[in-house]
Scaffold this motif. Sequence first.
Motif, PDB file in Angstrom:
ATOM      1  N   PHE A 132       5.209  -2.614  -8.644  1.00 35.54           N
ATOM      2  CA  PHE A 132       4.050  -1.835  -9.060  1.00 35.54           C
ATOM      3  C   PHE A 132       4.459  -0.681  -9.969  1.00 35.54           C
ATOM      4  CE2 PHE A 132       3.364  -3.031  -4.520  1.00 35.54           C
ATOM      5  CZ  PHE A 132       2.424  -4.029  -4.730  1.00 35.54           C
ATOM      6  N   ASN A 133       3.490  -0.232 -10.737  1.00 33.01           N
ATOM      7  CA  ASN A 133       3.636   0.981 -11.525  1.00 33.01           C
ATOM      8  C   ASN A 133       2.340   1.766 -11.338  1.00 33.01           C
ATOM      9  OD1 ASN A 133       4.452   2.954 -13.247  1.00 33.01           O
ATOM     10  ND2 ASN A 133       4.393   1.710 -15.089  1.00 33.01           N
ATOM     11  N   VAL A 134       2.285   2.529 -10.279  1.00 33.30           N
ATOM     12  CA  VAL A 134       1.164   3.320  -9.792  1.00 33.30           C
ATOM     13  C   VAL A 134       0.177   2.435  -9.014  1.00 33.30           C
ATOM     14  CG1 VAL A 134      -0.732   4.922 -10.271  1.00 33.30           C
ATOM     15  CG2 VAL A 134       1.356   5.042 -11.640  1.00 33.30           C
ATOM     16  N   VAL A 135       0.385   2.380  -7.709  1.00 35.53           N
ATOM     17  CA  VAL A 135      -0.569   1.718  -6.811  1.00 35.53           C
ATOM     18  C   VAL A 135      -1.732   2.692  -6.668  1.00 35.53           C
ATOM     19  CG1 VAL A 135      -0.971   0.741  -4.537  1.00 35.53           C
ATOM     20  CG2 VAL A 135       1.294   0.561  -5.574  1.00 35.53           C
ATOM     21  N   HIS A 136      -2.834   2.392  -7.353  1.00 35.34           N
ATOM     22  CA  HIS A 136      -3.925   3.355  -7.435  1.00 35.34           C
ATOM     23  C   HIS A 136      -5.053   3.107  -6.440  1.00 35.34           C
ATOM     24  CE1 HIS A 136      -7.174   5.755  -9.375  1.00 35.34           C
ATOM     25  NE2 HIS A 136      -6.172   6.592  -9.434  1.00 35.34           N
ATOM     26  N   SER A 137      -5.254   1.856  -6.039  1.00 37.11           N
ATOM     27  CA  SER A 137      -6.322   1.564  -5.106  1.00 37.11           C
ATOM     28  C   SER A 137      -5.988   0.300  -4.334  1.00 37.11           C
ATOM     29  CB  SER A 137      -7.644   1.398  -5.868  1.00 37.11           C
ATOM     30  OG  SER A 137      -8.724   1.318  -4.971  1.00 37.11           O
ATOM     31  N   LEU A 138      -6.631   0.156  -3.168  1.00 38.46           N
ATOM     32  CA  LEU A 138      -6.407  -0.999  -2.289  1.00 38.46           C
ATOM     33  C   LEU A 138      -7.738  -1.516  -1.773  1.00 38.46           C
ATOM     34  CD1 LEU A 138      -3.626   0.492   0.002  1.00 38.46           C
ATOM     35  CD2 LEU A 138      -3.285  -1.269  -1.725  1.00 38.46           C
ATOM     36  N   ALA A 139      -7.750  -2.798  -1.467  1.00 32.94           N
ATOM     37  CA  ALA A 139      -8.895  -3.401  -0.776  1.00 32.94           C
ATOM     38  C   ALA A 139      -8.379  -4.587   0.020  1.00 32.94           C
ATOM     39  CB  ALA A 139      -9.965  -3.848  -1.766  1.00 32.94           C
ATOM     40  N   THR A 140      -9.108  -4.936   1.060  1.00 33.34           N
ATOM     41  CA  THR A 140      -8.790  -6.135   1.818  1.00 33.34           C
ATOM     42  C   THR A 140      -9.958  -7.095   1.687  1.00 33.34           C
ATOM     43  OG1 THR A 140      -9.676  -5.176   3.853  1.00 33.34           O
ATOM     44  CG2 THR A 140      -7.320  -4.909   3.447  1.00 33.34           C
ATOM     45  N   GLY A 141      -9.647  -8.371   1.794  1.00 30.83           N
ATOM     46  CA  GLY A 141     -10.695  -9.360   1.612  1.00 30.83           C
ATOM     47  C   GLY A 141     -10.558 -10.518   2.570  1.00 30.83           C
ATOM     48  N   PRO A 142     -11.274 -11.581   2.290  1.00 31.65           N
ATOM     49  CA  PRO A 142     -11.265 -12.756   3.163  1.00 31.65           C
ATOM     50  C   PRO A 142      -9.862 -13.333   3.332  1.00 31.65           C
ATOM     51  CG  PRO A 142     -12.942 -12.946   1.450  1.00 31.65           C
ATOM     52  CD  PRO A 142     -12.118 -11.753   1.112  1.00 31.65           C
ATOM     53  N   ASP A 143      -9.661 -13.960   4.450  1.00 28.28           N
ATOM     54  CA  ASP A 143      -8.397 -14.647   4.729  1.00 28.28           C
ATOM     55  C   ASP A 143      -7.187 -13.714   4.740  1.00 28.28           C
ATOM     56  OD1 ASP A 143      -9.850 -17.071   4.784  1.00 28.28           O
ATOM     57  OD2 ASP A 143      -9.673 -17.228   2.604  1.00 28.28           O
ATOM     58  N   GLY A 144      -7.405 -12.440   5.044  1.00 28.99           N
ATOM     59  CA  GLY A 144      -6.292 -11.505   5.142  1.00 28.99           C
ATOM     60  C   GLY A 144      -5.652 -11.149   3.819  1.00 28.99           C
ATOM     61  N   ARG A 145      -6.366 -11.280   2.755  1.00 29.33           N
ATOM     62  CA  ARG A 145      -5.793 -10.929   1.448  1.00 29.33           C
ATOM     63  C   ARG A 145      -5.830  -9.419   1.231  1.00 29.33           C
ATOM     64  NH1 ARG A 145      -7.247 -15.640  -2.855  1.00 29.33           N
ATOM     65  NH2 ARG A 145      -6.460 -17.329  -1.564  1.00 29.33           N
ATOM     66  N   ILE A 146      -4.802  -8.946   0.552  1.00 25.72           N
ATOM     67  CA  ILE A 146      -4.686  -7.534   0.196  1.00 25.72           C
ATOM     68  C   ILE A 146      -4.709  -7.457  -1.330  1.00 25.72           C
ATOM     69  CG2 ILE A 146      -3.216  -5.487   0.266  1.00 25.72           C
ATOM     70  CD1 ILE A 146      -1.969  -6.701   2.856  1.00 25.72           C
ATOM     71  N   PHE A 147      -5.637  -6.674  -1.860  1.00 22.32           N
ATOM     72  CA  PHE A 147      -5.777  -6.495  -3.301  1.00 22.32           C
ATOM     73  C   PHE A 147      -5.194  -5.137  -3.661  1.00 22.32           C
ATOM     74  CE2 PHE A 147      -8.965  -9.390  -1.828  1.00 22.32           C
ATOM     75  CZ  PHE A 147      -9.025 -10.371  -2.806  1.00 22.32           C
ATOM     76  N   VAL A 148      -4.228  -5.137  -4.559  1.00 21.52           N
ATOM     77  CA  VAL A 148      -3.533  -3.912  -4.953  1.00 21.52           C
ATOM     78  C   VAL A 148      -3.797  -3.656  -6.436  1.00 21.52           C
ATOM     79  CG1 VAL A 148      -1.310  -2.741  -5.101  1.00 21.52           C
ATOM     80  CG2 VAL A 148      -1.742  -4.356  -3.227  1.00 21.52           C
ATOM     81  N   VAL A 149      -4.437  -2.530  -6.724  1.00 25.81           N
ATOM     82  CA  VAL A 149      -4.659  -2.149  -8.118  1.00 25.81           C
ATOM     83  C   VAL A 149      -3.387  -1.488  -8.619  1.00 25.81           C
ATOM     84  CG1 VAL A 149      -6.016  -0.746  -9.713  1.00 25.81           C
ATOM     85  CG2 VAL A 149      -7.137  -1.883  -7.777  1.00 25.81           C
ATOM     86  N   ASP A 150      -2.721  -2.192  -9.516  1.00 22.90           N
ATOM     87  CA  ASP A 150      -1.439  -1.782 -10.110  1.00 22.90           C
ATOM     88  C   ASP A 150      -1.770  -1.155 -11.468  1.00 22.90           C
ATOM     89  OD1 ASP A 150       1.246  -1.615 -10.807  1.00 22.90           O
ATOM     90  OD2 ASP A 150       1.520  -3.788 -10.978  1.00 22.90           O
ATOM     91  N   ARG A 151      -2.150   0.117 -11.428  1.00 22.86           N
ATOM     92  CA  ARG A 151      -2.811   0.773 -12.560  1.00 22.86           C
ATOM     93  C   ARG A 151      -2.044   0.699 -13.871  1.00 22.86           C
ATOM     94  NH1 ARG A 151      -4.162   7.082 -12.688  1.00 22.86           N
ATOM     95  NH2 ARG A 151      -2.118   7.175 -13.629  1.00 22.86           N
ATOM     96  N   ASP A 152      -0.831   1.189 -13.899  1.00 19.63           N
ATOM     97  CA  ASP A 152      -0.142   1.280 -15.182  1.00 19.63           C
ATOM     98  C   ASP A 152       0.429  -0.050 -15.658  1.00 19.63           C
ATOM     99  OD1 ASP A 152      -0.938   3.882 -15.169  1.00 19.63           O
ATOM    100  OD2 ASP A 152       1.062   4.755 -15.079  1.00 19.63           O
ATOM    101  N   ASN A 153       0.453  -1.050 -14.789  1.00 25.30           N
ATOM    102  CA  ASN A 153       0.759  -2.416 -15.230  1.00 25.30           C
ATOM    103  C   ASN A 153      -0.521  -3.156 -15.622  1.00 25.30           C
ATOM    104  OD1 ASN A 153       3.593  -2.456 -15.064  1.00 25.30           O
ATOM    105  ND2 ASN A 153       3.540  -2.895 -12.882  1.00 25.30           N
TER     106      ASN A 153
END
Length: 168
Positions: A132-153
């Motif tokens: 990552f290059n700045v983990v700016h936000s997170l969310a979780t979703g169906p099936d145990g998925r983790i969404f990571v907003v990798d801002r500067d990438n």
Amino acid sequence: WQNCIFVVDGDGKVIEVWDQWDHLFEGSDGPGPHRIRISPYDPERRVWVVHETGHQIFVFSNDGSELLMTLGEKDVPGDDETHFAKPQDVAFLPDGRVLVADGFDNSRVIILDAEGNYLDAFGERGEGRGEFNVVHSLATGPDGRIFVVDRDNRRIQVFNETTRAAVW
């Protein structure tokens, strides 16, 4: 630092001001609270407040009357199990675990138990999968998925919650 946390109704009208907590943000170089979240899985509906420039996360009772937990050390950045370096966000898993986007300086996602105890972390600075290059936000979703907003990438990476393997 006045009126750092306030509650609005559905029409945007201010209905409460939690000015009893303004002192937590005094002396900050930044804007004060960066993100406020409530877990949809928490029956107590505790309020999580991310204080980016103070390197801390506060957990309040739902009515704001009590500070239940303070994570991190005020104005002390770090990359160990008890410190953050400009945390950005929190997200929640159904079993009570909490994900912390400790990403502005550390480029990692920290996993805490429901009581705020460190369990694990993943990620490091870079441009590849799982980096990552700045983990700016997170969310979780169906099936145990983790969404990571990798801002500067300029991307969102999606991970399997069990193995934390990238699934994109």
